[in-house]
Motif scaffolding. Structure first.
Motif, PDB file in Angstrom:
ATOM      1  N   THR A 153       0.830  -1.215   0.000  1.00 44.38           N
ATOM      2  CA  THR A 153       0.000   0.000   0.000  1.00 44.38           C
ATOM      3  C   THR A 153       0.860   1.259   0.000  1.00 44.38           C
ATOM      4  O   THR A 153       0.584   2.224  -0.714  1.00 44.38           O
ATOM      5  N   SER A 154       1.938   1.257   0.802  1.00 42.63           N
ATOM      6  CA  SER A 154       2.822   2.430   0.861  1.00 42.63           C
ATOM      7  C   SER A 154       3.488   2.686  -0.482  1.00 42.63           C
ATOM      8  O   SER A 154       3.607   3.840  -0.924  1.00 42.63           O
TER       9      SER A 154
ATOM     10  N   TRP B 209       1.202   4.306  -2.812  1.00 35.21           N
ATOM     11  CA  TRP B 209       1.051   5.729  -2.502  1.00 35.21           C
ATOM     12  C   TRP B 209       2.124   6.566  -3.199  1.00 35.21           C
ATOM     13  O   TRP B 209       1.921   7.763  -3.443  1.00 35.21           O
TER      14      TRP B 209
ATOM     15  N   PHE C  19      -8.124   8.119  -0.602  1.00 36.69           N
ATOM     16  CA  PHE C  19      -7.682   7.516   0.652  1.00 36.69           C
ATOM     17  C   PHE C  19      -8.598   6.350   1.038  1.00 36.69           C
ATOM     18  O   PHE C  19      -8.135   5.276   1.424  1.00 36.69           O
TER      19      PHE C  19
ATOM     20  N   GLN D  32      -8.055   3.353  -1.502  1.00 35.26           N
ATOM     21  CA  GLN D  32      -6.736   2.734  -1.444  1.00 35.26           C
ATOM     22  C   GLN D  32      -6.437   2.109  -0.088  1.00 35.26           C
ATOM     23  O   GLN D  32      -5.782   1.072  -0.010  1.00 35.26           O
ATOM     24  N   GLU D  33      -6.919   2.711   0.992  1.00 35.58           N
ATOM     25  CA  GLU D  33      -6.629   2.200   2.328  1.00 35.58           C
ATOM     26  C   GLU D  33      -7.738   1.294   2.870  1.00 35.58           C
ATOM     27  O   GLU D  33      -7.613   0.772   3.973  1.00 35.58           O
TER      28      GLU D  33
ATOM     29  N   SER E 215      -6.713  -2.080   4.143  1.00 35.82           N
ATOM     30  CA  SER E 215      -5.916  -2.021   5.378  1.00 35.82           C
ATOM     31  C   SER E 215      -6.799  -1.999   6.618  1.00 35.82           C
ATOM     32  O   SER E 215      -6.382  -2.466   7.685  1.00 35.82           O
ATOM     33  N   TYR E 216      -8.002  -1.453   6.497  1.00 34.48           N
ATOM     34  CA  TYR E 216      -8.924  -1.366   7.631  1.00 34.48           C
ATOM     35  C   TYR E 216     -10.080  -2.355   7.492  1.00 34.48           C
ATOM     36  O   TYR E 216     -11.103  -2.209   8.159  1.00 34.48           O
TER      37      TYR E 216
ATOM     38  N   ILE F 189     -12.012   3.178  10.808  1.00 37.94           N
ATOM     39  CA  ILE F 189     -10.653   3.716  10.778  1.00 37.94           C
ATOM     40  C   ILE F 189     -10.262   4.151  12.190  1.00 37.94           C
ATOM     41  O   ILE F 189      -9.267   3.695  12.745  1.00 37.94           O
TER      42      ILE F 189
END
Length: 504
Positions: A44-45, A48, A211, A214-215, A218-219, A224
């Motif tokens: 993910t990073s 970005w 955001f 894309q994130e 991750s959650y 969040i």
């Protein structure tokens, strides 16, 4: 326009910088696995690194197009070139993924200053019946960049390290600056007001949407922090973007988004189409780069060589397609190119396995080259054909912005899709599977990783297919008469709306 202006040398000077921007994008795609490993980052990073660049590129475009109208496209282009070149140096010197993301954002700002000026100059110095050829050169530069970028990136990553994919921009930036300084004319300027509130609304809205998408993985697409959820962030971003459009309708001073431009059917549909192309072109290289370098254990250079047929064919044919778009209805050229591109990516996806012969994978790459060569020139010439010169900066800014919005969404969406497919195909081991440098993957991991990348690539295929449907609704371009100072009459589509040109 000064009648002594030589449009072709000016365009050649501008495309050096445009070429650098495009090469930078394709170089970074092939370098992503090496960046992930060297900076000890996660997937993910690393994505970005691309998304921050695209977001910073897209948000200011409506302002930078107007800035070119106000200060002159040459001055704004040169300023953007300086920012882009210095930011490239900063990218190469970054020691953490966070610093790299920040430097890439500054680089995106530089690209935002440069890109609208290229289209604005084409619109303002070329008569309508020559713009297809000019856009063809523009498209062929994109094709050559897709060849040079991955190959140069692969060689640099293999020999000197990923940092050099950014350092290489410094000498190119210097050459581009000198060429533009000497060959690009100083065009007439116009006074503009700048809608900073509109910029804030569009920037906040786009950031929240990107955001969230894309994130989200991750959650787990849930909470969040506190009451804030992933879907809440995305919906809030969409609401803010709707507010931006409403504000543009009520802003009587000088809106960022001239909604009157969208009364032209082809301009409106071209903007929808180019946003889908931006989504597809951004969603395409990342799954391929990771498939070749992780699932098939190829070096960056070897992975780049797998894309050579696409790049060579699209680069050779783009100029011919541009000239063809001046002679026939560009709708049919674009439809053919988009349909072929979608079919080629679907073929690619079907072939992507852990043990398929690498030579076989060159075939969809070649077919993709035929398709892409017929995409950019007809869409750009259709969008700008009937724009009055007084709105060249605004129109080119809107068109470029919509393409970048599609690219930002594509980057975020492919990140989410890759994360989801890796989680489904390789539960519990996806993070290790996505990290190159450990040699060939075990058979069971290679099969799952290949399937995840294959499924992720279908996002790009879908983007091209949906875009092909959009261009079916293009109207046949109107015949334009009169161009340049002292012309007898403006283009019919522009006659009712074009204000008097500003004095130089």
């Amino acid at each position: 326009m000064n009648q002594t202006t030589r449009p072709w040398p000016a365009l050649w000077a501008l495309v050096i910088g445009f070429f650098m921007i495009l090469v930078d994008t394709t170089i970074v795609s092939i370098a992503n696995p090496a960046i992930l490993e060297d900076l000890n980052a996660d997937l993910t990073s690393v994505i970005w690194v691309t998304s921050a660049y695209l977001l910073a590129y897209a948000v200011p475009l409506l302002i930078t197009g107007r800035l070119g109208d106000r200060l002159g496209p040459k001055r704004v282009y040169l300023a953007g070139l300086v920012v882009f070149t210095l930011a490239s140096l900063g990218c190469g010197l970054s020691g953490t993924v966070e610093l790299l993301i920040a430097a890439r954002a500054v680089q995106g700002l530089g690209a935002a200053l440069m890109t609208p000026q290229t289209m604005s100059v084409i619109t303002r110095v070329f008569p309508p019946n020559q713009r297809g050829a000019a856009m063809g050169l523009w498209g062929s530069v994109a094709g050559v960049a897709t060849l040079v970028g991955p190959l140069l990136g692969g060689l640099l990553v293999d020999s000197l390290g990923w940092q050099w994919v950014f350092f290489v921009n410094v000498p190119v930036g210097i050459v581009a600056f000198v060429a533009a300084w000497r060959l690009v004319p100083n065009l007439e300027t116009r006074v503009h007001r700048f809608d900073w509130f509109g910029v804030a609304l569009s920037g906040i809205g786009m950031f929240l949407v990107v955001f969230g998408i894309q994130e989200g993985e991750s959650y787990d697409w849930g909470t969040i922090v506190g009451p804030i959820t992933v879907w809440g962030v995305i919906v809030t971003g969409l609401v803010v973007l709707v507010g931006f459009v409403v504000w543009q309708a009520f802003n009587r001073a000088e809106p960022l988004l001239p909604l009157g431009l969208f009364r032209d059917r082809n301009f409106s549909l071209s903007n929808v189409a180019i946003s889908l192309v931006g989504l597809a072109m951004t969603a395409m290289p990342l799954p391929l780069a990771f498939y070749f370098q992780v699932a098939r254990a190829l070096t960056p250079t070897q992975a780049a060589l797998m894309l050579v047929p696409m790049a060579v064919i699209s680069g050779v044919l783009a100029q011919l397609v541009g000239r063809l778009s001046d002679k026939v209805d560009p709708k049919w050229v674009a439809l053919a190119g988009l349909s072929i591109s979608g079919l080629a990516l679907a073929w690619y996806s079907a072939l992507m396995g852990p043990d398929v012969a690498l030579g076989l994978l060159l075939l969809p790459s070649a077919l993709l080259g035929f398709g892409i060569s017929g995409v950019f020139a007809p869409l750009a010439s259709t969008a700008t054909r009937n724009l009055p010169r007084s709105q060249a900066g605004a129109g080119s800014g809107v068109y470029t912005m919509t393409r970048q919005v599609g690219s930002v969404i594509g980057s975020a969406a492919v990140a989410a899709l890759m994360g989801a497919t890796l989680a489904a195909q390789l539960p519990g081991v996806e993070a290790d599977a996505a990290r190159p440098g450990g040699g060939a993957l075990p058979v069971e991991l290679a099969a799952g990783f290949s399937a995840a990348m294959s499924q992720s690539l279908l996002l790009a295929a879908f983007g091209f297919a949906l875009c092909a449907v959009v261009v079916l609704f293009f109207a046949k371009p109107k015949v334009t008469v009169g161009w340049g100072e002292g012309a007898a009459a403006p283009a019919p589509a522009a006659a009712a709306t074009a204000p008097v040109a500003a004095k130089p």
